[in-house]
Design a protein around this motif. Structure first.
Motif, PDB file in Angstrom:
ATOM      1  N   ALA A 115       0.828  -1.201   0.000  1.00  0.00           N
ATOM      2  CA  ALA A 115       0.000   0.000   0.000  1.00  0.00           C
ATOM      3  C   ALA A 115       0.862   1.250   0.000  1.00  0.00           C
ATOM      4  CB  ALA A 115      -0.921   0.001   1.219  1.00  0.00           C
ATOM      5  N   VAL A 116       0.290   2.337  -0.507  1.00  0.00           N
ATOM      6  CA  VAL A 116       1.000   3.616  -0.543  1.00  0.00           C
ATOM      7  C   VAL A 116      -0.028   4.736  -0.685  1.00  0.00           C
ATOM      8  CG1 VAL A 116       1.260   3.607  -3.068  1.00  0.00           C
ATOM      9  CG2 VAL A 116       2.872   4.908  -1.659  1.00  0.00           C
ATOM     10  N   ARG A 117       0.353   5.907  -0.239  1.00  0.00           N
ATOM     11  CA  ARG A 117      -0.438   7.105  -0.480  1.00  0.00           C
ATOM     12  C   ARG A 117       0.380   8.047  -1.347  1.00  0.00           C
ATOM     13  NH1 ARG A 117      -2.988  11.391   3.983  1.00  0.00           N
ATOM     14  NH2 ARG A 117      -3.895  12.832   2.443  1.00  0.00           N
ATOM     15  N   LEU A 118      -0.250   8.605  -2.364  1.00  0.00           N
ATOM     16  CA  LEU A 118       0.440   9.588  -3.196  1.00  0.00           C
ATOM     17  C   LEU A 118      -0.415  10.837  -3.329  1.00  0.00           C
ATOM     18  CD1 LEU A 118      -0.786   9.760  -6.369  1.00  0.00           C
ATOM     19  CD2 LEU A 118       0.280   7.520  -6.496  1.00  0.00           C
ATOM     20  N   SER A 119       0.250  11.979  -3.364  1.00  0.00           N
ATOM     21  CA  SER A 119      -0.459  13.250  -3.487  1.00  0.00           C
ATOM     22  C   SER A 119       0.375  14.208  -4.317  1.00  0.00           C
ATOM     23  CB  SER A 119      -0.740  13.851  -2.105  1.00  0.00           C
ATOM     24  OG  SER A 119       0.480  14.063  -1.404  1.00  0.00           O
ATOM     25  N   GLY A 120      -0.299  15.084  -5.012  1.00  0.00           N
ATOM     26  CA  GLY A 120       0.398  16.056  -5.846  1.00  0.00           C
ATOM     27  C   GLY A 120      -0.341  16.245  -7.157  1.00  0.00           C
ATOM     28  N   SER A 121       0.404  16.565  -8.194  1.00  0.00           N
ATOM     29  CA  SER A 121      -0.208  16.866  -9.487  1.00  0.00           C
ATOM     30  C   SER A 121       0.432  16.049 -10.596  1.00  0.00           C
ATOM     31  CB  SER A 121      -0.070  18.360  -9.808  1.00  0.00           C
ATOM     32  OG  SER A 121       1.296  18.731  -9.894  1.00  0.00           O
ATOM     33  N   VAL A 122      -0.388  15.723 -11.581  1.00  0.00           N
ATOM     34  CA  VAL A 122       0.063  15.008 -12.773  1.00  0.00           C
ATOM     35  C   VAL A 122      -0.497  15.739 -13.986  1.00  0.00           C
ATOM     36  CG1 VAL A 122      -0.084  12.875 -14.103  1.00  0.00           C
ATOM     37  CG2 VAL A 122       0.203  12.768 -11.626  1.00  0.00           C
ATOM     38  N   VAL A 123       0.367  16.050 -14.930  1.00  0.00           N
ATOM     39  CA  VAL A 123      -0.058  16.688 -16.178  1.00  0.00           C
ATOM     40  C   VAL A 123       0.020  15.648 -17.284  1.00  0.00           C
ATOM     41  CG1 VAL A 123       0.345  18.547 -17.828  1.00  0.00           C
ATOM     42  CG2 VAL A 123       0.857  18.907 -15.389  1.00  0.00           C
ATOM     43  N   THR A 124      -1.104  15.394 -17.934  1.00  0.00           N
ATOM     44  CA  THR A 124      -1.133  14.421 -19.008  1.00  0.00           C
ATOM     45  C   THR A 124      -2.150  14.851 -20.057  1.00  0.00           C
ATOM     46  OG1 THR A 124      -1.519  12.087 -19.560  1.00  0.00           O
ATOM     47  CG2 THR A 124      -2.802  12.996 -17.758  1.00  0.00           C
ATOM     48  N   ARG A 142       8.359  15.190 -12.176  1.00  0.00           N
ATOM     49  CA  ARG A 142       8.292  14.541 -13.479  1.00  0.00           C
ATOM     50  C   ARG A 142       8.981  15.372 -14.548  1.00  0.00           C
ATOM     51  NH1 ARG A 142       2.777  13.034 -15.454  1.00  0.00           N
ATOM     52  NH2 ARG A 142       3.875  11.315 -16.478  1.00  0.00           N
ATOM     53  N   ALA A 143       9.450  14.689 -15.568  1.00  0.00           N
ATOM     54  CA  ALA A 143      10.138  15.349 -16.669  1.00  0.00           C
ATOM     55  C   ALA A 143       9.218  16.339 -17.370  1.00  0.00           C
ATOM     56  CB  ALA A 143      10.635  14.301 -17.669  1.00  0.00           C
ATOM     57  N   GLY A 144       9.808  17.436 -17.847  1.00  0.00           N
ATOM     58  CA  GLY A 144       9.064  18.406 -18.631  1.00  0.00           C
ATOM     59  C   GLY A 144       8.006  19.165 -17.860  1.00  0.00           C
ATOM     60  N   GLY A 145       8.166  19.262 -16.541  1.00  0.00           N
ATOM     61  CA  GLY A 145       7.175  19.983 -15.744  1.00  0.00           C
ATOM     62  C   GLY A 145       5.822  19.310 -15.700  1.00  0.00           C
ATOM     63  N   ALA A 146       5.815  17.973 -15.833  1.00  0.00           N
ATOM     64  CA  ALA A 146       4.555  17.229 -15.906  1.00  0.00           C
ATOM     65  C   ALA A 146       4.022  16.832 -14.535  1.00  0.00           C
ATOM     66  CB  ALA A 146       4.730  15.991 -16.782  1.00  0.00           C
ATOM     67  N   GLY A 147       4.362  17.617 -13.522  1.00  0.00           N
ATOM     68  CA  GLY A 147       3.789  17.382 -12.203  1.00  0.00           C
ATOM     69  C   GLY A 147       4.806  16.997 -11.152  1.00  0.00           C
ATOM     70  N   THR A 148       4.398  17.134  -9.902  1.00  0.00           N
ATOM     71  CA  THR A 148       5.220  16.762  -8.744  1.00  0.00           C
ATOM     72  C   THR A 148       4.368  15.945  -7.790  1.00  0.00           C
ATOM     73  OG1 THR A 148       6.539  18.786  -8.931  1.00  0.00           O
ATOM     74  CG2 THR A 148       6.600  17.629  -6.831  1.00  0.00           C
ATOM     75  N   LEU A 149       4.925  14.833  -7.313  1.00  0.00           N
ATOM     76  CA  LEU A 149       4.189  13.928  -6.443  1.00  0.00           C
ATOM     77  C   LEU A 149       5.002  13.571  -5.209  1.00  0.00           C
ATOM     78  CD1 LEU A 149       2.795  11.523  -9.159  1.00  0.00           C
ATOM     79  CD2 LEU A 149       1.378  12.930  -7.664  1.00  0.00           C
TER      80      LEU A 149
END
Length: 250
Positions: free
Chosen positions: A63-72, A214-221
């Motif tokens: 199990a894991v918790r993840l939070s932040g932003s993803v650009v796709t 993430r590469a190219g400013g595609a989010g931080t988690l």
């Protein structure tokens, strides 16, 4: 699973301060501390091996918790998800509209308010749209497996699929020094000097990934609660709406 220890988080600053005091008062040089002393040892490895170990650790845990932003695909999604092998739960915000996802096994549920279900950016198109939105407001709606939304949203609740897609650095790998995330010492690895992404890996306990740019400013988690189990149950029948073969706003 073994929790990440926090007992040594103040050790490095304290030793550094004492070292500076000794050097300043005696003029002696050479007072230093091994940044990998007392760690899990991955900080001494080449970047490729660190990446291999952290992806293996992430795959092995339940199990894991993840939070932040993803650009796709030109869209930004803000995530706060708790994930495990048989499903996940949490909130997603897209284009200013928030909704809740819950997957238990193969069954995916989506819960949102009426504005989510209304067409034309939250404005009802006609009376039938308004009636449908009111019916679904605040309810867990079963997402049919054949609906276009199922594949799109279920990916946010799939631990292995999500981590496989996220924990990838692009280009030439290298280490980028020792850092700290939420009081835990880390080693940072980068792809192409950072343009291909940056990943902070825990030096305490298991080498879990703790933060990803993430590469190219595609989010931080950020990743936390590794191995901490949580309840995952289907909602009660009076909280659920089965809309049929296709959602109204698909």
């Amino acid at each position: 699973m073994t929790a990440i220890p926090h007992g040594r988080t103040r050790r490095t600053p304290l030793v550094s301060a004492l070292c500076a005091l000794v050097v300043g008062s005696t003029g002696l040089a050479g007072c230093s501390e091994d940044p990998d002393a007392g760690t899990n040892g991955v900080g001494k490895l080449p970047a490729a091996q660190i990446q291999s170990k952290t992806t293996a650790a992430a795959a092995a845990v339940d199990a894991v918790r993840l939070s932040g932003s993803v650009v796709t695909s030109g869209h930004t999604y803000k995530l706060d998800m708790s994930l495990k092998a048989d499903g996940g739960t949490g909130s997603v915000t897209a284009e200013g509209v928030a909704f809740h996802l819950l997957r238990v096994g193969e069954q995916l549920y989506l819960k949102a308010d009426a504005s989510f279900w209304n067409k034309e950016d939250g404005k009802a198109g006609d009376g039938s749209d308004t009636a449908a939105a009111d019916k679904l407001d605040g309810k867990y709606v079963k997402v049919p497996t054949g609906d276009p939304s199922y594949k799109k949203f279920s990916g946010f609740t799939d631990k292995d699929l999500l981590l496989d897609g996220l924990l990838t650095l692009h280009g030439s790998l290298a280490t980028d020094g020792h850092h700290e995330q939420s009081g835990v010492r880390t080693i940072r690895i980068t792809g192409d000097g950072g343009s291909g992404g940056k990943l902070d890996v825990s030096l305490e306990g298991k080498p879990y990934p703790l933060r990803l740019e993430r590469a190219g400013g595609a989010g931080t988690l950020s990743f936390s609660a590794w191995g901490k189990d949580f309840d995952l149950e289907e909602p009660a029948k009076d909280e659920t709406v089965d809309y049929g073969k296709q959602l109204p706003s698909s």
